[in-house]
Write a protein that holds these residues in place. Structure first.
Motif, short mmCIF file in Angstrom:
data_model
loop_
_atom_site.label_atom_id
_atom_site.label_comp_id
_atom_site.label_asym_id
_atom_site.label_seq_id
_atom_site.Cartn_x
_atom_site.Cartn_y
_atom_site.Cartn_z
N ARG A 120 -9.49 26.63 15.72
CA ARG A 120 -9.57 26.39 14.28
C ARG A 120 -9.51 24.88 14.07
O ARG A 120 -8.62 24.19 14.59
N THR A 121 -10.44 24.36 13.29
CA THR A 121 -10.51 22.93 13.01
C THR A 121 -10.19 22.67 11.54
O THR A 121 -10.75 23.32 10.65
N LEU A 122 -9.26 21.76 11.29
CA LEU A 122 -8.87 21.36 9.94
C LEU A 122 -8.83 19.83 9.88
O LEU A 122 -8.83 19.16 10.91
N SER A 123 -8.76 19.31 8.67
CA SER A 123 -8.79 17.86 8.49
C SER A 123 -7.45 17.35 7.97
O SER A 123 -6.75 18.03 7.22
N MET A 124 -7.12 16.15 8.42
CA MET A 124 -6.00 15.42 7.84
C MET A 124 -6.58 14.24 7.07
O MET A 124 -7.50 13.58 7.55
N ARG A 125 -6.03 13.98 5.89
CA ARG A 125 -6.57 12.93 5.03
C ARG A 125 -5.48 11.91 4.73
O ARG A 125 -4.35 12.27 4.42
N LEU A 126 -5.85 10.64 4.83
CA LEU A 126 -4.93 9.56 4.49
C LEU A 126 -5.54 8.78 3.34
O LEU A 126 -6.70 8.36 3.40
N THR A 127 -4.75 8.57 2.28
CA THR A 127 -5.22 7.88 1.08
C THR A 127 -4.28 6.73 0.76
O THR A 127 -3.05 6.87 0.85
N ASN A 128 -4.85 5.58 0.41
CA ASN A 128 -4.07 4.46 -0.13
C ASN A 128 -4.15 4.56 -1.64
O ASN A 128 -5.16 4.22 -2.25
N PHE A 129 -3.08 5.07 -2.29
CA PHE A 129 -3.15 5.27 -3.73
C PHE A 129 -2.38 4.19 -4.50
O PHE A 129 -1.85 4.40 -5.58
N GLY A 130 -2.39 2.98 -3.92
CA GLY A 130 -1.82 1.86 -4.65
C GLY A 130 -2.74 1.43 -5.78
O GLY A 130 -3.84 1.94 -5.96
N ASN A 131 -2.28 0.40 -6.58
CA ASN A 131 -3.09 -0.07 -7.69
C ASN A 131 -4.19 -0.99 -7.20
O ASN A 131 -4.37 -1.21 -6.01
N PRO A 187 0.85 -1.19 0.00
CA PRO A 187 0.00 0.00 0.00
C PRO A 187 0.88 1.24 0.00
O PRO A 187 1.99 1.24 0.53
N LYS A 188 0.37 2.31 -0.61
CA LYS A 188 1.13 3.55 -0.70
C LYS A 188 0.36 4.64 0.01
O LYS A 188 -0.78 4.95 -0.35
N ALA A 189 0.99 5.20 1.00
CA ALA A 189 0.32 6.18 1.85
C ALA A 189 0.52 7.59 1.32
O ALA A 189 1.63 7.98 0.98
N LEU A 205 -7.85 0.68 4.76
CA LEU A 205 -8.20 1.45 3.56
C LEU A 205 -7.80 0.63 2.34
O LEU A 205 -6.63 0.28 2.17
N ALA A 206 -8.76 0.34 1.49
CA ALA A 206 -8.47 -0.36 0.24
C ALA A 206 -7.82 0.60 -0.74
O ALA A 206 -7.79 1.82 -0.53
N ALA A 207 -7.26 0.05 -1.79
CA ALA A 207 -6.61 0.88 -2.81
C ALA A 207 -7.59 1.92 -3.33
O ALA A 207 -8.74 1.62 -3.66
N GLY A 208 -7.12 3.18 -3.35
CA GLY A 208 -7.96 4.27 -3.82
C GLY A 208 -8.88 4.85 -2.77
O GLY A 208 -9.57 5.83 -3.03
N GLN A 209 -8.90 4.28 -1.59
CA GLN A 209 -9.82 4.73 -0.55
C GLN A 209 -9.13 5.74 0.36
O GLN A 209 -7.92 5.67 0.60
N SER A 210 -9.91 6.72 0.87
CA SER A 210 -9.40 7.75 1.77
C SER A 210 -10.20 7.78 3.05
O SER A 210 -11.36 7.36 3.08
N ALA A 211 -9.59 8.30 4.07
CA ALA A 211 -10.28 8.56 5.34
C ALA A 211 -9.69 9.81 5.95
O ALA A 211 -8.51 10.13 5.73
N THR A 212 -10.50 10.55 6.71
CA THR A 212 -10.04 11.82 7.28
C THR A 212 -10.19 11.79 8.79
O THR A 212 -10.96 11.02 9.36
N ALA A 213 -9.44 12.68 9.43
CA ALA A 213 -9.53 12.90 10.87
C ALA A 213 -9.63 14.40 11.11
O ALA A 213 -8.95 15.19 10.44
N GLN A 214 -10.50 14.79 12.01
CA GLN A 214 -10.66 16.20 12.36
C GLN A 214 -9.66 16.56 13.45
O GLN A 214 -9.59 15.90 14.49
#
Length: 1497
Positions: A745-756, A711-713, A778-787
């Motif tokens: 101030r609230t912002l988001s961090m996003r993590l994506t698995n951009f593998g094939n 997986p590629k983060a 997280l499957a390939a192409g899937q993202s999730a965020t944290a506040q």
């Protein structure tokens, strides 16, 4: 545990017991598992909680038999947002009971100070307890404080209770007990510990740090999700905890630093431990999240391996270990793990594996967010152990962390009765499975909802019941709450039966236990068992009658088979079930071979292409369930499907799959293991289909696999303007930009698995427990965020902008990413006030909190004292054209001081703790973290003052006289002291207790700070780098020690030493005789009012042991503690402030005034009258000691210690009031106030009858008194400003009308009586016979108001009236801030018994939601001839003649809800009773309850 009972309808929750611990309004949480123990014939459950409460509970009924608190709990708020446990941490680890000595061992986290005042992480402590299981009292020599232990294997490591956490269960080995420690959320510079002690003596025998010397890095925590330390032999202790680099290390050469490892330790004869062997997970994937499961060596063994264990972690790898050769680090082929077997699971594992040693042996693993998987044990062709995944549950475990540790049970060790138990925080919270899978499925037998089930838990068992604990403080028992109506033999063994051959039939007999009607008899599944020869139904039976019928075993499938036959009945007797189960079991024999493949589908998921050169292995079991040999005719392999095409016979490789161990024959009732190796060279989805043609049937094995890249983060952070995302770069922090004070101030961090498409799913390990929490996939192409948010707290104004930062530790299975400490920064900006520069920054900059009067005031010009004071106003004033001072400072809420000389001593910010009177969001000085100090918030003109200039800060030593001493250079050194104290060397602590007895602690501690704190003592000592101890003598056992043992740097000055663990850097006063503060002030000098050193004596007068209220002198007598006025000062005739303020000094200054009052330790106020709003307050609110004499009190914050001139005529009018003015009363029994000697007054008032029912009346009364006239004082608009209102004259009764306490004095005054009552939280005061004072919360014994006859002069002031013969002059205290509430001592002859659980009384009860009082309730119960009366919830009344045996006495503090009809009385609390008992014998001859104060001066 009988499966037939567990699976029956009557199995469920038997009782739920709410444990009653309460701390600061928080209720119980229970993380430690319950212990079940049967010391004699009765079984008990023992529970310890996060409140540090311990309970002994009847296992059958759930009644709490004994409970007690061991120590105050530790606040979670001290742990920097580590909220895995809510509110408090106490006893988290499961204890252990020694059945030979009836001793329960456990640990508690608490504070050094048990008075619940001193807090702070540095003051956290861990205690070891040994409780008698019969009484819950401590055994001799306990508790043991383990603070300051130095690691045996690393002398630079010292145990600190505040930063460590004891989560794993304790373990006992012979006389020794062992506890493992880790951290709170992997914070602070912790190390894992194993601490061992001799249970009989409490002597510490082992202090082992997992980060051994000479390392000083954090890590190696012993956590295991609460699983216990494991022992497999009397002298062996396997446990986890290490991480090395790239160099292979044999297991028998363990490193000094142990983390991410399974470790084998030997227990020596003296209790110490020695590391023998280890096995390491080099990927740093938190191997220690689960404990080691030790498998039964009588079952799980092979000719080559005698003892086996298994462990898993966050990486999702399951390791099977040879406990006699753990394998070391990278000692396998290709530098892989040298373990018995490694299995890739679908996600992380936190729970210790479960095992079942019967029927061949099974291992169970609860995988986060996935089904529980089951492995069957077998022996490979070369004698190696093989664990084959043969089944899984249909239910997934919780999405978030929390599934519990695996546990199995059986019925007296009988095969076929195995159960596997799982607790979980989501779904069915208790799941009970058949231990032996059926057709690849772990079959759910029973599921129960247990609200608030605790994470990482497991049931505890006893007498066919299971016990669970919850996060909301419940102990829950599950079992069968009813009795069987029939007695039937169970289980019934049918033995062997041949499929298609003769059946086996048995006669079953059941005896009625009670009168029942049999309505039906039959098997549950009716597949292999049937019934016949049934009687005519329904059949009525009397107790003792027998019903008989036949059961037949006719199998249709081979192997062990079972069922339950139910005898269904009806009955009319309580606590009896409607059915009785009978377990029936048999073994089916097939005369022909029968082929069985387990599992019939094998999956390789999440495989990384090319990661492992040897590929990955799975196993399947080829089983012959027949009684004759199975002959394999042909094995065909296809990569297309079950229909082929197939490779030629004999093919063992198909694409990336290789099969080894294909059998040609399988002996009867035996099995062989086939290994499948998957070793892909390309990414993709793969499949293989294997057809087995045998004389026992044809079956297929399906193999599926997916292989891809790692997986590629991609980690991104939301841009401040919301326009997009910023990609993470290692080492570069994400920024929140500029955030102003008290904004978020609230912002988001996003993590994506951009593998094939074939990329493995993410498995995330992150410290945050909700968004992107541990176990997230997280499957390939899937993202999730944290506040995430940056919230800038309130700070002092005019401080420079600062950068706040925080770290999120994230670990994924992306090998190119590794563990990342993601930094977040936030530019925090404070409010800018006063004169501003062109850049909008304040010209005056805040430079810190400073000690004033040190001694002498450096800022000597007081600009003003005003209620609208705030820092901007003060800075602008000090910068005015006529003043133009360099420094501006605010102090005591409302004062502004200016000057050009900076104070000499800078202190910690915690010492400036007063808000500004004109702006509650700003800080204006303070009285110190521990109270009693004088500190100023200081600002400096940045145009004329360089912050690097001559200022004494926390890194500077200085003389308390004001002469600064240069900071040592080239240190650290032993500070030689100052003009008052000299360095005496390094000293040990005392044999018992402390060498010096008075403590001050600070994170900015320096030698100079301590010497200043101890200026009134002979000795000063510094310990642990941040503790300052003062005293006049050294306790026994304190002795000189080598200087090298006092080598801990001062917390506030790294250039000097401040003791060490159990070692004091000791300083002694140089010239004791020159210090007046060490001698008691003589009575002669006190009377003279002198405050100079000539007024003291050193002729051996004993030194006071603590501060007291100075009684006054020949001219003045102590009056009471008073509040400040509503506007301005209470006494405004004269003001004096001095750093050597004493009571005599103030009384001398006020010689021409009627009143003298001392405030804030150093201020003296004089006057002849009190300003509006100044009222009497409890003396506890005047608790600051005088700056010139610390053994007397000199007021408090906005509170004055007041003295009155002796022999004054007290003339009280609307303009001259000592807090006694009349006002309209809204309290029990209030009369109309008397306005003159002979007057009429019409007043609306509320009166209360003897039973407390309120009624509104309008009275016109006429009273004639010979005493002083008392009239009302009103503020503008007519609002009352008095705290004590006259109510009039009441009749005296027997027992007393006011029965909360009595004072008889020859110097009685109205104020003296009121102060005596208010100090006892009693709001009504009554004077009688000139010299008697009585207190209470309401008039008792049918006493009423409206009488005449109060005509006796007070013995201490003849101008005042103090009641009469059998007549009380009654006053009511009406100040509500802070509220004054008391526990009523008695109502007539009903005496308080304290606070009890609400199951105490079961008789008559009623509710009055507006008028409930103690008097109302007791009166109602008395009318019903009830011996007891109890109140709860502030509005409910209960009566009874006896107290239930199940009721328990609680602390009085737990009954803390005011009565709805009288807010000055307590009426129990939620589920807690304020209990009263009719006890006429406990009324004294004075008419008072024996338990109250009865004082004669």
């Amino acid at each position: 545990m009988d499966p037939s009972i567990v699976g029956s309808p009557q199995f469920g929750i038997m009782w739920r017991k709410k444990l009653r611990g309460n701390y600061r309004g928080w209720t119980e949480q229970i993380f430690a598992q319950a212990l079940v123990y049967t010391p004699d014939d009765t079984q008990f459950v023992y529970v310890a909680s996060q409140m540090n409460m311990v309970y002994k509970i009847d296992a059958k009924t759930g009644d709490i038999l004994i409970s007690r608190n061991l120590a105050i709990p530790f606040l979670v708020s001290e742990l920097d947002d580590c909220n895995d446990i809510s509110f408090v941490v106490g006893s988290t680890a499961t204890g252990v009971i020694d059945d030979k000595t009836n001793t329960w061992y456990m640990t508690t986290k608490t504070y050094r100070d048990q008075s619940d005042v001193e807090k702070g992480r540095m003051n956290g402590r861990y205690l070891i307890h040994a409780l008698d299981t019969r009484t819950l009292e401590e055994k001799p020599g306990y508790p043991v404080n383990i603070e300051g232990l130095i690691a045996r294997n690393n002398p630079i490591r010292m145990f600190q209770g505040g930063i460590h956490h004891q989560r794993p269960a304790l373990m006992q080995s012979g006389p020794y007990i062992y506890a493992g420690f880790a951290s709170h959320c992997v914070q602070y510079n912790f190390t894992g510990w194993i601490i061992g002690w001799n249970g009989q003596t409490g002597e510490i025998v082992e202090m082992f740090a997992t980060e051994g010397g000479p390392e000083d890095t954090k890590g190696g925590g012993v956590w295991m999700s609460g699983g216990g330390l494991a022992q497999d032999s009397p002298d062996s202790l396997p446990r986890y905890a290490s991480q090395l680099s790239t160099i292979p290390v044999p297991g028998r050469q363990p490193p000094t630093a142990l983390e991410e490892a399974a470790v084998h330790m030997a227990i020596n004869s003296d209790g110490s431990l020695g590391v023998i062997d280890f096995s390491l997970d080099g990927a740093d994937k938190d191997l220690g999240t689960s404990g080691i499961a030790l498998l039964d060596p009588t079952v799980f063994k092979t000719p080559t391996v005698a003892r086996i264990g298994c462990i898993a972690g966050k990486s999702g790898k399951l390791y099977f270990l040879n406990l006699d050769d753990l394998g070391g680090y990278q000692m396998g082929p290709n530098k892989k793990d040298a373990v018995l077997q490694t299995t890739e699971l679908l996600n992380s594992v936190f729970a210790t594996a479960g095992s079942y040693p019967l029927e061949g042996g099974y291992v169970y693993v609860n995988v986060v967010q996935h089904p529980t998987v089951v492995f069957k044990f077998s022996v490979g062709p070369n004698g190696e152990p093989v664990f084959t995944q043969v089944a899984q549950s249909n239910e997934n475990t919780a999405f978030v962390l929390g599934v519990g540790h695996g546990t199995s049970t059986s019925l007296n060790g009988q095969p076929g009765t195995g159960l596997y138990w799982v607790t979980d925080i989501q779904g069915l919270n208790l799941r009970i499975y058949k231990a032996v899978p059926e057709n690849g499925v772990l079959v759910l037998l029973k599921g129960l909802n247990i609200p608030a089930q605790i994470k990482f838990s497991r049931p505890t068992f006893g007498n066919a019941r299971a016990y669970l604990t919850t996060s909301d403080g419940h102990l829950i028992a599950v079992g069968s709450p009813v009795n069987p109506p029939m007695s039937c033999s169970s289980p019934i063994e049918f033995g062997n039966a041949t499929i298609g051959g003769a059946v086996v039939t048995k006669t079953l007999n059941c005896t009625a236990n009670i009168a029942v009607t049999v309505t039906g008899i039959g098997p549950r599944m009716a597949q292999h068992f049937s019934v016949s020869d049934l009687p005519t139904l329904p059949l009525a039976l009397t107790a003792g009658q027998i019903v008989s019928f036949k059961a037949t075993f006719k199998p249709t499938a081979p192997g062990p088979l079972s069922d339950d036959i139910y005898v269904n009945t009806t009955n009319s007797i309580a606590n009896y079930a409607d059915n009785t189960p009978i377990a029936v079991r048999g073994v089916a024999i097939s005369l022909v071979p029968v082929l069985f493949i387990s599992p019939n589908t094998v999956s390789f998921a999440g495989i990384i292409t090319g990661e492992n050169p040897d590929g990955y292995n799975r196993a399947v079991i080829i089983e012959n369930r027949g009684s004759t040999e199975l002959v394999v005719a042909e094995i065909n392999v296809s990569t297309t499907g079950e229909a082929g095409p197939f490779f030629p016979p004999g093919t063992t490789s198909a694409g990336p799959f290789t099969f080894t161990g294909f059998p040609t024959t399988v002996p009867p009732e035996s099995s062989v293991t086939v290994n499948i190796n998957f070793n892909p060279t390309t990414d993709g989805n793969f499949g293989a289909y294997v057809r087995f043609k045998t004389n026992g049937g044809t079956k297929f094995l399906t193999v599926v696999a997916t292989s891809g890249s790692y997986p590629k983060a991609l980690i991104e952070f939301e841009k401040i303007d919301g326009s997009g995302w910023t990609a993470y770069q290692p080492g570069v922090p994400f920024s929140f930009g500029t955030v102003f004070q008290q904004t978020t101030r609230t912002l988001s961090m996003r993590l994506t698995n951009f593998g094939n498409a074939y990329t493995d799913a993410f498995k995330i390990s992150a410290r945050n427990g909700i968004d992107l929490g541990e176990g997230t996939e997280l499957a390939a192409g899937q993202s999730a965020t944290a506040q995430l948010f940056c919230s800038v707290p309130k700070s002092q104004v005019n401080v420079d902008a600062y950068v706040a930062n925080s770290t999120w530790t994230m670990n994924t299975n992306d090998p190119t990413m590794g563990k990342q400490d993601i930094m977040f920064v936030c530019n925090a900006i404070s409010e800018q006030l006063g004169p501003l520069k062109a850049n909008s920054q304040g010209r005056y900059r805040y430079i810190g909190c400073f000690k004033e009067n040190n001694p002498g005031r450096q800022l000597s010009n007081q600009l003003y004292g005003a209620d609208d004071n705030e820092n901007g106003k003060c800075m602008s004033g000090c910068a005015g054209t006529t003043q133009n001072f360099i420094f501006a400072g605010t102090q005591y809420h409302r004062e502004c001081w200016c000057g050009n000389t900076i104070p000499t001593l800078k202190v910690g910010e915690e010492d400036c703790n007063f808000d500004c009177s004109g702006n509650g969001t700003q800080i204006c000085g303070g009285n110190g973290y521990f109270g009693g100090g004088s500190y100023i918030s200081l600002f400096a003109d940045s145009d004329r003052y360089n912050p690097g200039g001559p200022v004494s800060s926390s890194t500077t030593t200085g003389d308390p006289t004001g002469s600064p001493t240069p900071t040592p250079t080239g240190g650290p050194i032993d500070n030689p002291g100052n003009s008052n104290f000299g360095f005496s060397g390094c000293y040990t602590e005392a044999t018992t207790g402390r060498a010096l007895s008075v403590l001050t602690a600070s994170d900015t501690m320096t030698v100079n700070t301590c010497l200043g704190v101890c200026s009134a003592y002979e000795y000063a000592g510094l310990e642990y780098g941040s503790e300052c101890w003062c005293g006049n003598t050294l306790a026994s056992g304190a002795a000189p020690a080598p200087l090298t043992e006092c080598r801990m740097k001062c917390a506030g000055n790294a250039t000097e030493y401040c003791g060490a663990g159990q070692r004091l850097s000791l300083y002694k006063r140089k010239d004791l005789s020159s210090s007046s503060s060490l001698s008691a002030t003589s009575s002669t000098s006190t009377s003279s009012g002198s405050s100079t050193t000539s007024s003291t004596s050193t002729s051996g007068t004993p030194m006071p042991t603590g501060p007291t209220i100075n009684p006054g002198n020949a001219n003045y007598t102590y009056l009471a503690c008073y509040t400040e006025a509503t506007t301005g000062r209470a006494l405004s005739g004269k003001f004096l402030a001095a750093d050597d303020m004493t009571v005599p000094k103030c009384l001398e200054a006020c010689a021409g005034f009627r009143y003298a009052g001392l405030e804030y330790r150093r201020e003296c106020f004089c006057g002849d009258t009190f300003s509006a709003g100044a009222v009497v307050a409890p003396s506890s609110q005047c608790g600051l000691t005088c700056m010139g004499y610390v053994f007397n009190y000199c007021g408090g914050g906005s509170r004055l210690t007041v003295y009155e001139k002796r022999n004054q005529t007290e003339s009280i009018s609307s303009s001259s009031s000592s807090g006694l003015s009349g006002a309209v009363l809204a309290a029990a029994g209030a009369p109309a106030p008397t306005s003159s000697d002979s007057s009429s007054a019409s007043t609306s008032m509320t009166t209360t009858s003897a039973l407390g029912s309120a009624s509104s009346t309008s009275n016109s009364s006429s009273n004639s008194t010979s005493g002083s006239s008392i009239s009302s004082t009103s503020a503008p608009g007519g609002s009352s400003t008095s705290s004590v209102n006259t109510t009039g004259t009441s009749s005296e009764t027997d027992p007393r009308a006011l029965n909360g306490g009595r004072l008889i004095s020859g110097s009685m005054t109205v104020t003296k009586c009121q102060a005596f009552c208010i100090d006892r939280n009693l709001t009504l005061s009554g004077l009688e016979a000139g010299n008697e004072c009585y207190c209470g919360t309401a008039l008792q014994s049918h006493s009423t108001l409206g009488f005449t006859g109060c005509n006796t002069a007070c013995s201490g002031n003849s101008s005042q009236t103090c009641g009469g013969s059998s007549r009380l002059s009654v006053y009511n205290y009406t100040l509500t801030e802070p509220p004054v509430v008391a526990h009523v001592a008695a109502v007539e002859t009903y005496i308080t018994q304290g606070c009890y659980t609400d199951d105490a009384l079961s008789g008559f009860s009623f509710t009055n939601s507006t008028g409930m009082t103690v008097e109302l309730c007791v009166g109602a119960c008395r009318e019903r001839n009830s011996t007891y009366a109890g109140l709860e919830f502030g509005e409910q009344c209960h009566c009874g003649t006896t107290v239930a045996s199940s009721a328990s006495r609680l602390s009085n503090a737990e009954c803390d809800v005011p009565c709805k009809g009288n807010v000055h009385e307590y009426c129990g609390a939620g589920n807690k009773l304020s209990l009263y008992r009719d006890q006429p014998s406990n009324i004294t001859t004075a008419g008072l309850p024996a338990l109250v104060d009865d004082i004669t001066e």
